[in-house]
Design a protein around this motif. Structure first.
Motif, PDB file in Angstrom:
ATOM      1  N   GLN A  40      80.493  28.434  27.126  1.00  0.00           N
ATOM      2  CA  GLN A  40      79.161  28.373  26.514  1.00  0.00           C
ATOM      3  C   GLN A  40      78.113  28.981  27.448  1.00  0.00           C
ATOM      4  O   GLN A  40      78.117  28.730  28.649  1.00  0.00           O
ATOM      5  N   THR A  41      77.204  29.758  26.878  1.00  0.00           N
ATOM      6  CA  THR A  41      76.110  30.321  27.666  1.00  0.00           C
ATOM      7  C   THR A  41      74.915  30.594  26.762  1.00  0.00           C
ATOM      8  O   THR A  41      75.054  30.697  25.547  1.00  0.00           O
ATOM      9  N   ASP A  42      73.720  30.730  27.376  1.00  0.00           N
ATOM     10  CA  ASP A  42      72.545  31.089  26.569  1.00  0.00           C
ATOM     11  C   ASP A  42      72.012  32.460  26.969  1.00  0.00           C
ATOM     12  O   ASP A  42      70.884  32.819  26.631  1.00  0.00           O
ATOM     13  N   GLY A  43      72.819  33.235  27.706  1.00  0.00           N
ATOM     14  CA  GLY A  43      72.358  34.571  28.092  1.00  0.00           C
ATOM     15  C   GLY A  43      73.421  35.394  28.777  1.00  0.00           C
ATOM     16  O   GLY A  43      74.529  34.926  29.021  1.00  0.00           O
ATOM     17  N   GLY A  44      73.068  36.642  29.085  1.00  0.00           N
ATOM     18  CA  GLY A  44      73.993  37.549  29.752  1.00  0.00           C
ATOM     19  C   GLY A  44      74.145  37.222  31.232  1.00  0.00           C
ATOM     20  O   GLY A  44      73.324  36.494  31.808  1.00  0.00           O
ATOM     21  N   PRO A  45      75.190  37.749  31.869  1.00  0.00           N
ATOM     22  CA  PRO A  45      75.459  37.426  33.274  1.00  0.00           C
ATOM     23  C   PRO A  45      74.625  38.244  34.251  1.00  0.00           C
ATOM     24  O   PRO A  45      74.187  39.351  33.936  1.00  0.00           O
ATOM     25  N   THR A  46      74.448  37.703  35.433  1.00  0.00           N
ATOM     26  CA  THR A  46      73.721  38.417  36.486  1.00  0.00           C
ATOM     27  C   THR A  46      74.507  39.656  36.916  1.00  0.00           C
ATOM     28  O   THR A  46      73.917  40.671  37.265  1.00  0.00           O
ATOM     29  N   SER A  47      75.833  39.585  36.893  1.00  0.00           N
ATOM     30  CA  SER A  47      76.655  40.755  37.221  1.00  0.00           C
ATOM     31  C   SER A  47      77.597  41.050  36.056  1.00  0.00           C
ATOM     32  O   SER A  47      78.637  40.407  35.903  1.00  0.00           O
ATOM     33  N   LYS A  48      77.210  42.013  35.234  1.00  0.00           N
ATOM     34  CA  LYS A  48      78.044  42.397  34.092  1.00  0.00           C
ATOM     35  C   LYS A  48      79.375  42.988  34.563  1.00  0.00           C
ATOM     36  O   LYS A  48      80.428  42.727  33.985  1.00  0.00           O
ATOM     37  N   LEU A  49      79.313  43.780  35.626  1.00  0.00           N
ATOM     38  CA  LEU A  49      80.514  44.434  36.148  1.00  0.00           C
ATOM     39  C   LEU A  49      81.554  43.403  36.582  1.00  0.00           C
ATOM     40  O   LEU A  49      82.740  43.515  36.247  1.00  0.00           O
ATOM     41  N   ALA A  50      81.097  42.373  37.305  1.00  0.00           N
ATOM     42  CA  ALA A  50      82.027  41.338  37.790  1.00  0.00           C
ATOM     43  C   ALA A  50      82.618  40.552  36.622  1.00  0.00           C
ATOM     44  O   ALA A  50      83.823  40.261  36.604  1.00  0.00           O
ATOM     45  N   ALA A  51      81.791  40.227  35.633  1.00  0.00           N
ATOM     46  CA  ALA A  51      82.288  39.467  34.481  1.00  0.00           C
ATOM     47  C   ALA A  51      83.339  40.268  33.725  1.00  0.00           C
ATOM     48  O   ALA A  51      84.395  39.732  33.348  1.00  0.00           O
ATOM     49  N   GLU A  52      83.071  41.547  33.509  1.00  0.00           N
ATOM     50  CA  GLU A  52      84.038  42.394  32.798  1.00  0.00           C
ATOM     51  C   GLU A  52      85.332  42.521  33.598  1.00  0.00           C
ATOM     52  O   GLU A  52      86.431  42.453  33.039  1.00  0.00           O
ATOM     53  N   ARG A  53      85.200  42.693  34.903  1.00  0.00           N
ATOM     54  CA  ARG A  53      86.387  42.846  35.756  1.00  0.00           C
ATOM     55  C   ARG A  53      87.263  41.591  35.708  1.00  0.00           C
ATOM     56  O   ARG A  53      88.488  41.682  35.586  1.00  0.00           O
ATOM     57  N   TYR A  54      86.628  40.424  35.774  1.00  0.00           N
ATOM     58  CA  TYR A  54      87.396  39.172  35.729  1.00  0.00           C
ATOM     59  C   TYR A  54      88.093  38.998  34.382  1.00  0.00           C
ATOM     60  O   TYR A  54      89.239  38.565  34.319  1.00  0.00           O
ATOM     61  N   LEU A  55      87.394  39.338  33.304  1.00  0.00           N
ATOM     62  CA  LEU A  55      87.994  39.189  31.978  1.00  0.00           C
ATOM     63  C   LEU A  55      89.215  40.107  31.845  1.00  0.00           C
ATOM     64  O   LEU A  55      90.254  39.688  31.329  1.00  0.00           O
ATOM     65  N   CYS A  56      89.096  41.328  32.318  1.00  0.00           N
ATOM     66  CA  CYS A  56      90.201  42.284  32.204  1.00  0.00           C
ATOM     67  C   CYS A  56      91.394  41.860  33.062  1.00  0.00           C
ATOM     68  O   CYS A  56      92.541  41.962  32.630  1.00  0.00           O
ATOM     69  N   LYS A  57      91.117  41.370  34.267  1.00  0.00           N
ATOM     70  CA  LYS A  57      92.215  40.892  35.128  1.00  0.00           C
ATOM     71  C   LYS A  57      92.894  39.671  34.507  1.00  0.00           C
ATOM     72  O   LYS A  57      94.110  39.530  34.542  1.00  0.00           O
ATOM     73  N   ALA A  58      92.078  38.791  33.909  1.00  0.00           N
ATOM     74  CA  ALA A  58      92.613  37.554  33.321  1.00  0.00           C
ATOM     75  C   ALA A  58      93.428  37.814  32.063  1.00  0.00           C
ATOM     76  O   ALA A  58      94.128  36.921  31.573  1.00  0.00           O
ATOM     77  N   ALA A  59      93.355  39.024  31.519  1.00  0.00           N
ATOM     78  CA  ALA A  59      94.105  39.339  30.300  1.00  0.00           C
ATOM     79  C   ALA A  59      95.613  39.236  30.516  1.00  0.00           C
ATOM     80  O   ALA A  59      96.369  39.090  29.555  1.00  0.00           O
ATOM     81  N   LYS A  60      96.042  39.299  31.771  1.00  0.00           N
ATOM     82  CA  LYS A  60      97.483  39.184  32.070  1.00  0.00           C
ATOM     83  C   LYS A  60      97.930  37.727  32.159  1.00  0.00           C
ATOM     84  O   LYS A  60      99.109  37.442  32.362  1.00  0.00           O
ATOM     85  N   LEU A  61      96.983  36.810  32.039  1.00  0.00           N
ATOM     86  CA  LEU A  61      97.289  35.372  32.110  1.00  0.00           C
ATOM     87  C   LEU A  61      97.203  34.745  30.712  1.00  0.00           C
ATOM     88  O   LEU A  61      96.504  35.261  29.837  1.00  0.00           O
ATOM     89  N   PRO A  62      97.878  33.599  30.497  1.00  0.00           N
ATOM     90  CA  PRO A  62      97.844  32.957  29.176  1.00  0.00           C
ATOM     91  C   PRO A  62      96.552  32.183  28.910  1.00  0.00           C
ATOM     92  O   PRO A  62      96.551  31.003  28.590  1.00  0.00           O
ATOM     93  N   LEU A  63      95.412  32.894  29.068  1.00  0.00           N
ATOM     94  CA  LEU A  63      94.094  32.290  28.879  1.00  0.00           C
ATOM     95  C   LEU A  63      93.322  33.080  27.823  1.00  0.00           C
ATOM     96  O   LEU A  63      93.185  34.301  27.941  1.00  0.00           O
ATOM     97  N   PHE A  64      92.807  32.387  26.803  1.00  0.00           N
ATOM     98  CA  PHE A  64      91.945  33.033  25.813  1.00  0.00           C
ATOM     99  C   PHE A  64      90.530  32.490  25.985  1.00  0.00           C
ATOM    100  O   PHE A  64      90.313  31.277  25.991  1.00  0.00           O
ATOM    101  N   TRP A  65      89.558  33.393  26.098  1.00  0.00           N
ATOM    102  CA  TRP A  65      88.165  33.036  26.378  1.00  0.00           C
ATOM    103  C   TRP A  65      87.353  33.112  25.100  1.00  0.00           C
ATOM    104  O   TRP A  65      87.126  34.198  24.560  1.00  0.00           O
ATOM    105  N   GLN A  66      86.925  31.956  24.593  1.00  0.00           N
ATOM    106  CA  GLN A  66      86.091  31.918  23.400  1.00  0.00           C
ATOM    107  C   GLN A  66      84.652  31.657  23.828  1.00  0.00           C
ATOM    108  O   GLN A  66      84.283  30.532  24.161  1.00  0.00           O
ATOM    109  N   PHE A  67      83.842  32.718  23.864  1.00  0.00           N
ATOM    110  CA  PHE A  67      82.445  32.596  24.264  1.00  0.00           C
ATOM    111  C   PHE A  67      81.616  32.110  23.082  1.00  0.00           C
ATOM    112  O   PHE A  67      81.836  32.507  21.944  1.00  0.00           O
TER     113      PHE A  67
END
Length: 241
Positions: A142-169
């Motif tokens: 849950q969030t009410d806005g965009g992240p301070t570092s878009k690059l870091a958030a995107e990088r973490y999401l892409c790396k986490a795609a190899k793990l059995p985790l689904f992110w429902q924002f």
């Protein structure tokens, strides 16, 4: 069959029985009845979130997530990460003692900072890996806005795609705000160009999230999970059912 029975929920957390029933309807509708999965809750503790703590919106979301988790996980608890500039707290909510739990946690937290997604994502990844879990996980973020570092958030999401985790924002606030453009982009990141599977969804709960009907909220929380499960199993990320 649910991980925790209705009678157990009625005994442990009677106020959540209605939510538990609603969650069950959505899970059956989406073909997830009997699934076992870990459930995480990540909540924004940035300064602009103050009204949502005050009016009970965050507690209401926590209760709804508990109602869902009782179907998927038999321990009756949901790990919770509070984040702002950094990770403010890593704790849990449970069926027993759920009422007022968010307020009690927040009472012990310090200054409400900015919005750093990636550190919260890192905390969830670490917790999941350290737990030794073999079941997939649904992360309600849950969030009410965009992240301070878009690059870091995107990088973490892409790396986490190899793990059995689904992110429902899930977004709180003005649906027309440009703050949510990044989350819409994150939801559409290329597969396989950027990530091995589509491991994220996003929906907006509006300026008063408590007004979203339970049935609608549950449908949106689990709506993209089945498609991800199929893709993740095909890639060997999630073990076969």
């Amino acid at each position: 069959m649910a991980a925790i029975s209705l009678s157990k929920v009625e005994e442990t957390a009677p106020a959540l029985a209605g939510l538990y029933k609603s969650a069950g309807v959505s899970l059956r509708k989406h073909g997830l009845d009997g699934l076992r999965a870990a459930v995480y809750l990540v909540v924004d503790y940035s300064g602009s979130m103050r009204p949502y703590y005050k009016d009970g919106s965050v507690q209401a979301l926590a209760d709804r997530v508990l109602g869902l988790s009782a179907h998927l996980d038999d321990d009756g608890t949901v790990p919770v990460v509070f984040f702002s500039t950094d990770v403010d707290a890593e704790t849990e909510i449970a069926l027993a003692g759920h009422q007022g739990r968010i307020e009690r946690i927040v009472a012990g937290l310090g200054h409400m900072g900015k919005t750093g997604y990636h550190l919260a994502m890192d905390a969830v990844i670490d917790h999941y890996l350290d737990s030794g879990a073999t079941e997939p996980a649904l992360v309600v973020f849950q969030t009410d806005g965009g992240p301070t570092s878009k690059l870091a958030a995107e990088r973490y999401l892409c790396k986490a795609a190899k793990l059995p985790l689904f992110w429902q924002f899930i977004g709180f606030g003005d649906p027309g705000s440009k703050q949510f453009d990044f989350l819409r982009k994150l939801d559409e990141l290329a597969v396989p160009g950027k990530r091995v599977v589509d491991n994220a969804g996003f929906f907006h709960a509006g300026e008063d999230p408590r007004k979203v009907p339970d049935a609608e909220l549950y449908d949106r929380l689990v709506g993209e999970f089945p498609k991800w499960l199929v893709a993740a199993r095909a890639q060997g990320i999630v073990r076969p059912a």
